[in-house]
Scaffold this motif. Sequence first.
Motif, PDB file in Angstrom:
ATOM      1  N   GLU A  51     -46.627 -17.084  34.649  1.00 31.03           N
ATOM      2  CA  GLU A  51     -47.015 -18.264  33.875  1.00 31.03           C
ATOM      3  C   GLU A  51     -48.527 -18.456  33.924  1.00 31.03           C
ATOM      4  O   GLU A  51     -49.150 -18.768  32.894  1.00 31.03           O
ATOM      5  CB  GLU A  51     -46.326 -19.515  34.423  1.00 31.03           C
ATOM      6  N   TYR A  52     -49.093 -18.237  35.079  1.00 25.29           N
ATOM      7  CA  TYR A  52     -50.542 -18.398  35.224  1.00 25.29           C
ATOM      8  C   TYR A  52     -51.290 -17.417  34.317  1.00 25.29           C
ATOM      9  O   TYR A  52     -52.265 -17.781  33.651  1.00 25.29           O
ATOM     10  CB  TYR A  52     -50.950 -18.175  36.696  1.00 25.29           C
ATOM     11  N   LYS A  53     -50.812 -16.178  34.282  1.00 23.73           N
ATOM     12  CA  LYS A  53     -51.453 -15.160  33.438  1.00 23.73           C
ATOM     13  C   LYS A  53     -51.328 -15.521  31.955  1.00 23.73           C
ATOM     14  O   LYS A  53     -52.282 -15.341  31.182  1.00 23.73           O
ATOM     15  CB  LYS A  53     -50.820 -13.792  33.698  1.00 23.73           C
ATOM     16  N   ILE A  54     -50.133 -16.020  31.573  1.00 28.02           N
ATOM     17  CA  ILE A  54     -49.919 -16.415  30.169  1.00 28.02           C
ATOM     18  C   ILE A  54     -50.819 -17.585  29.817  1.00 28.02           C
ATOM     19  O   ILE A  54     -51.474 -17.587  28.766  1.00 28.02           O
ATOM     20  CB  ILE A  54     -48.431 -16.772  29.926  1.00 28.02           C
ATOM     21  N   GLN A  55     -50.871 -18.583  30.710  1.00 27.07           N
ATOM     22  CA  GLN A  55     -51.689 -19.770  30.440  1.00 27.07           C
ATOM     23  C   GLN A  55     -53.171 -19.397  30.347  1.00 27.07           C
ATOM     24  O   GLN A  55     -53.907 -19.924  29.494  1.00 27.07           O
ATOM     25  CB  GLN A  55     -51.488 -20.815  31.543  1.00 27.07           C
ATOM     26  N   ARG A  84     -43.739 -28.185  34.224  1.00 27.11           N
ATOM     27  CA  ARG A  84     -44.693 -27.599  35.157  1.00 27.11           C
ATOM     28  C   ARG A  84     -45.885 -28.538  35.368  1.00 27.11           C
ATOM     29  O   ARG A  84     -46.547 -28.946  34.416  1.00 27.11           O
ATOM     30  CB  ARG A  84     -45.185 -26.257  34.636  1.00 27.11           C
ATOM     31  N   ILE A  85     -46.151 -28.862  36.623  1.00 30.00           N
ATOM     32  CA  ILE A  85     -47.239 -29.774  36.980  1.00 30.00           C
ATOM     33  C   ILE A  85     -48.585 -29.252  36.478  1.00 30.00           C
ATOM     34  O   ILE A  85     -49.400 -30.005  35.933  1.00 30.00           O
ATOM     35  CB  ILE A  85     -47.297 -29.965  38.514  1.00 30.00           C
ATOM     36  N   SER A  86     -48.827 -27.943  36.658  1.00 32.93           N
ATOM     37  CA  SER A  86     -50.116 -27.369  36.278  1.00 32.93           C
ATOM     38  C   SER A  86     -50.360 -27.517  34.789  1.00 32.93           C
ATOM     39  O   SER A  86     -51.494 -27.803  34.368  1.00 32.93           O
ATOM     40  CB  SER A  86     -50.167 -25.889  36.672  1.00 32.93           C
ATOM     41  N   THR A  87     -49.329 -27.343  33.990  1.00 33.60           N
ATOM     42  CA  THR A  87     -49.456 -27.466  32.533  1.00 33.60           C
ATOM     43  C   THR A  87     -49.695 -28.917  32.143  1.00 33.60           C
ATOM     44  O   THR A  87     -50.519 -29.211  31.264  1.00 33.60           O
ATOM     45  CB  THR A  87     -48.190 -26.944  31.840  1.00 33.60           C
ATOM     46  N   ILE A  88     -48.987 -29.821  32.798  1.00 28.49           N
ATOM     47  CA  ILE A  88     -49.131 -31.247  32.484  1.00 28.49           C
ATOM     48  C   ILE A  88     -50.548 -31.713  32.769  1.00 28.49           C
ATOM     49  O   ILE A  88     -51.183 -32.391  31.956  1.00 28.49           O
ATOM     50  CB  ILE A  88     -48.116 -32.084  33.301  1.00 28.49           C
ATOM     51  N   GLN A 131     -42.276 -28.864  43.136  1.00 27.63           N
ATOM     52  CA  GLN A 131     -43.105 -27.687  42.886  1.00 27.63           C
ATOM     53  C   GLN A 131     -44.293 -27.563  43.836  1.00 27.63           C
ATOM     54  O   GLN A 131     -45.104 -26.647  43.692  1.00 27.63           O
ATOM     55  CB  GLN A 131     -43.632 -27.737  41.433  1.00 27.63           C
ATOM     56  N   LYS A 132     -44.386 -28.450  44.834  1.00 25.44           N
ATOM     57  CA  LYS A 132     -45.596 -28.471  45.653  1.00 25.44           C
ATOM     58  C   LYS A 132     -45.812 -27.168  46.427  1.00 25.44           C
ATOM     59  O   LYS A 132     -46.945 -26.805  46.731  1.00 25.44           O
ATOM     60  CB  LYS A 132     -45.573 -29.650  46.620  1.00 25.44           C
ATOM     61  N   THR A 133     -44.712 -26.492  46.701  1.00 19.03           N
ATOM     62  CA  THR A 133     -44.861 -25.225  47.430  1.00 19.03           C
ATOM     63  C   THR A 133     -45.412 -24.121  46.527  1.00 19.03           C
ATOM     64  O   THR A 133     -45.829 -23.071  47.007  1.00 19.03           O
ATOM     65  CB  THR A 133     -43.506 -24.773  47.991  1.00 19.03           C
ATOM     66  N   LYS A 134     -45.364 -24.371  45.173  1.00 28.31           N
ATOM     67  CA  LYS A 134     -45.825 -23.344  44.241  1.00 28.31           C
ATOM     68  C   LYS A 134     -47.175 -23.681  43.619  1.00 28.31           C
ATOM     69  O   LYS A 134     -47.768 -22.868  42.930  1.00 28.31           O
ATOM     70  CB  LYS A 134     -44.806 -23.166  43.112  1.00 28.31           C
ATOM     71  N   VAL A 135     -47.615 -24.933  43.802  1.00 27.59           N
ATOM     72  CA  VAL A 135     -48.848 -25.368  43.153  1.00 27.59           C
ATOM     73  C   VAL A 135     -50.060 -24.921  43.979  1.00 27.59           C
ATOM     74  O   VAL A 135     -50.085 -25.089  45.178  1.00 27.59           O
ATOM     75  CB  VAL A 135     -48.857 -26.903  42.981  1.00 27.59           C
TER      76      VAL A 135
END
Length: 582
Positions: free
Chosen positions: A511-515, A533-537, A578-582
């Motif tokens: 997702e990070y690469k796509i974004q 997804r928190i990062s997208t928001i 999602q905090k473990t992935k952010v």
Amino acid sequence: MNSARMIFKYWLKSKNKFIGESILHLFSSMFYIIYPIFIGRMVGTLNPNRSIAANVSELLFNFFFVLLFASLRYIFSRAARLRGAEVSSSATYHLRTDISNAIYRQSFAYFDKTETGQLIARATSDVEETGQIFGSGLNLTLQSSFQLAGLIIGFIIFGRELMFVLLIAVGVSFFLSFIIAKKLKPIFFETRESFGEITNTIRENIVGAQVVRLFNTQTKEYHKFLKNNKRFYEASVDSVKYNSYYMPIIQSLIGILTILTLFLGGVRIVEGTMALDALITLLSYVVALSFPLMMLGQLMLVYIQADAALTRIGEVLDSVPDIKDLPDAIPITSLKGDIEFDNVSFGYTHDHRILKNISFKLPSGKILAILGTTGSGKSTIINLLPRFYELNDGCIKIDELDVRKYIIKDLRKNIGIVSQETFLFDKSIAENIAYGVENASRNNIIEAAKIANLHDFIVSLPKGYDSIVGERGTRLSGGQKQRLSIARALIINPKILILDDSTSSVDVETEYKIQKALTEIMKKTTTIIITQRISTIRGADYILILDRGRAVGFGTHDKLLSSNVLYKQIYETLYQKQKTKV
């Protein structure tokens, strides 16, 4: 449009060939009526007072004309049937084309209320069912009509006093056809409806094969199929039962009429008011009468079958899409991508509104993230922007112009959508990526795949971009299908990009690469994202909060986090997950 009008409409798609076939059948029927005259003369002109040689000569003379007109009838009849085959093929071709176009032009609302299996049955088996009326039905109509007219003329010429015999036969035939047709009409409708249900059941079991097996409901689905199959079987048997009355009755009628003609004609010969050759000719006409009368029954059966199919087809052809271009719709030459929802309300049914008075503005080149509880109307918003559905109230504007003012095709060409449920065609990866662009270059396809982080996977396949994805993309994983769908949306260079939870099936790294790859693209497009997804928001310029179909918040992340209770609850819930992935 009723069935009879539809039949003639499609017959006349090949007007010149139809006229040619009619003329050929007219001549064939004329020869059909003429040669019995010479059969009568073969018997009637024999004279015991003449020499054998004279009688044989007369016999051969008449036999020659019987053979001549019978041969001419065969030649013209065959030519008519060949021409009729062309008319039939043309009619079926145009009908199939028209129903396909009718299906293609329908809006989403039509498919929401129409079973897919029934539509498939109407576009396939129902169209095939009409083939008989367009082919043999045309031949039977022309042959029976012309021959019956010719036989009436023949009776008038050779035995006017026996006309009542012909009228009895024709009257009984038409009355019987009417009674049987009345019985058969609902039966044939039942066969078409039950066949449509069979098609729908099979389609559901193929598409939903995983669900059926997961819940071990094969037996249940099998019994559902058996129920519809039995409906079709019973209706088919009933149709044969009623139709079987016709032929034996006509055959018996012809036998009775033959005896009646012999008796009455014999009396007139004894009285000296009728010649023997005239009686033989009339007897030949009575025998010849069996063909048009029997064919009338066959024509009735073919027509009733076609009527059931054409009625169902007509429902599709007559359906008017609720989404269509306005008379004054304008083309799109360039688009910035400013979006405005102005007091928009919408419901998939009239009595239940999904969206209620939604208003917001999104400047071009900005990113909008939409959040909300389940069923709050997030996906509905993105379905309204490209006019998949018509609004109940309010309006949606793009570049300050109501979207209804744009030509639909141009509007949708400027909107790229990546939906939650990815549909792929059973074609190559390259063909699926380039689906929305004619003659897309391989470089453009590769570039779109790279942005979607799919290129490395594709080139690792034995056939690379020419690899077949399988029906609905079954040879790809969920994440691979989503990335292919992203590439398909990007290759059209949309001015508005809609991502409906489009990275839900990919891992955080992908997702990070796509974004990251999408960042440059998003600078040139207006982007709407439905995501969890928190990062997208946090990366969105604006966030729209929906609750039970209403907009309860609109603004930046920081503003909403400090002022909107619902957004803060949703955000904190997602953050904890999602905090473990952010």
